[in-house]
Design a protein around this motif. Structure first.
Motif: not given
Ligand code: MG
Length: 220
Positions: A16-18, A64-68, A95-97, A116-118, A185-187
């Motif tokens: 994942c990219i932040g 929610h973090e919506t990502e390609i 989604i990078d929840v 937090a991400k896992g 990464g999320t917009p």
């Molecule tokens: Mg993200």
């Protein structure tokens, strides 16, 4: 676990990219990074199409973090950006929840984001669209509606580090393997989720044609 839409591939490492969109970095008060911010999720976080997002009781704020999402189809190490797209097997929306409260606490203590991400189901994905059906990967985008309201829109053209640069960077550190995923990464527009929320995320191309659809819901 077979990748949905790419049954020849089994799920590998989830990269994942932040902070890959300047506007999103700003909305959380973070500096725009000089090199990609990388973290990993466990495979157990991946939720296949049709599976809900389970909100853990230990967090009071799950975003929610919506990502390609990219699926890697070929092994690669020290790949040049110019050759990077040849490694891509397909594209999806995911989604990078994120348990934002746990992430903020970890950031304050300079601790990792793995918790937090896992959590289980914190990486829902749509079916993958094979790469040969995507004419212009740099013109992909994503949208997210929650309960029918548009929350996020983003285009790959807004990435600080585009898809080919991300693959080149990651492959300089890790050996990328078939079935690996990259959440890119999320917009901007991240926001909280609560039990009962219904989410519709789309991978879109060009003027807005929908290539892939992720429908999910939140349960406690
Ligand atoms: Mg993200």
């Amino acid at each position: 676990v077979k990748l949905p839409g790419l049954p020849e591939l089994s799920l590998g490492t989830v990269y994942c990219i932040g902070r890959n969109y300047a506007e999103h970095a700003r909305e959380l008060g973070n500096a725009v990074p000089e090199e990609p911010v990388v973290f990993l999720k466990p495979q157990s976080a991946v939720a296949l199409p049709g599976s809900p997002i389970r909100l853990p009781a230990v967090s009071k704020r799950v975003d929610h973090e919506t990502e390609i999402v990219i699926a890697i189809g070929k092994s690669g190490k020290n790949v040049f950006a110019g050759d990077a797209l040849a490694l891509v097997a397909g594209y999806a929306v995911g989604i990078d929840v994120t348990a934002r409260d746990l992430q903020e606490a970890a950031k304050k203590k300079a601790l990792p984001w793995a918790v937090a991400k896992g959590f289980d189901t914190f990486a829902p994905i749509s079916e993958f669209v094979p790469a040969d059906r995507v004419a212009e990967p740099f013109e992909l985008g994503v949208t997210l509606e929650v309960n029918g309201q548009l929350r996020q829109t983003g285009k790959a053209s807004g990435m600080i580090f585009p898809v080919d640069a991300l693959i080149a960077y990651l492959s300089g550190i890790f050996t990328l393997a078939p079935g690996d995923l990259i959440f890119t990464g999320t917009p901007p527009g991240v926001g909280p989720l609560v039990a009962g929320d219904r989410l519709v995320a789309r991978l879109i191309e060009g003027a807005g044609e929908s290539l892939a659809l992720l429908k999910t819901s939140c349960i406690s």
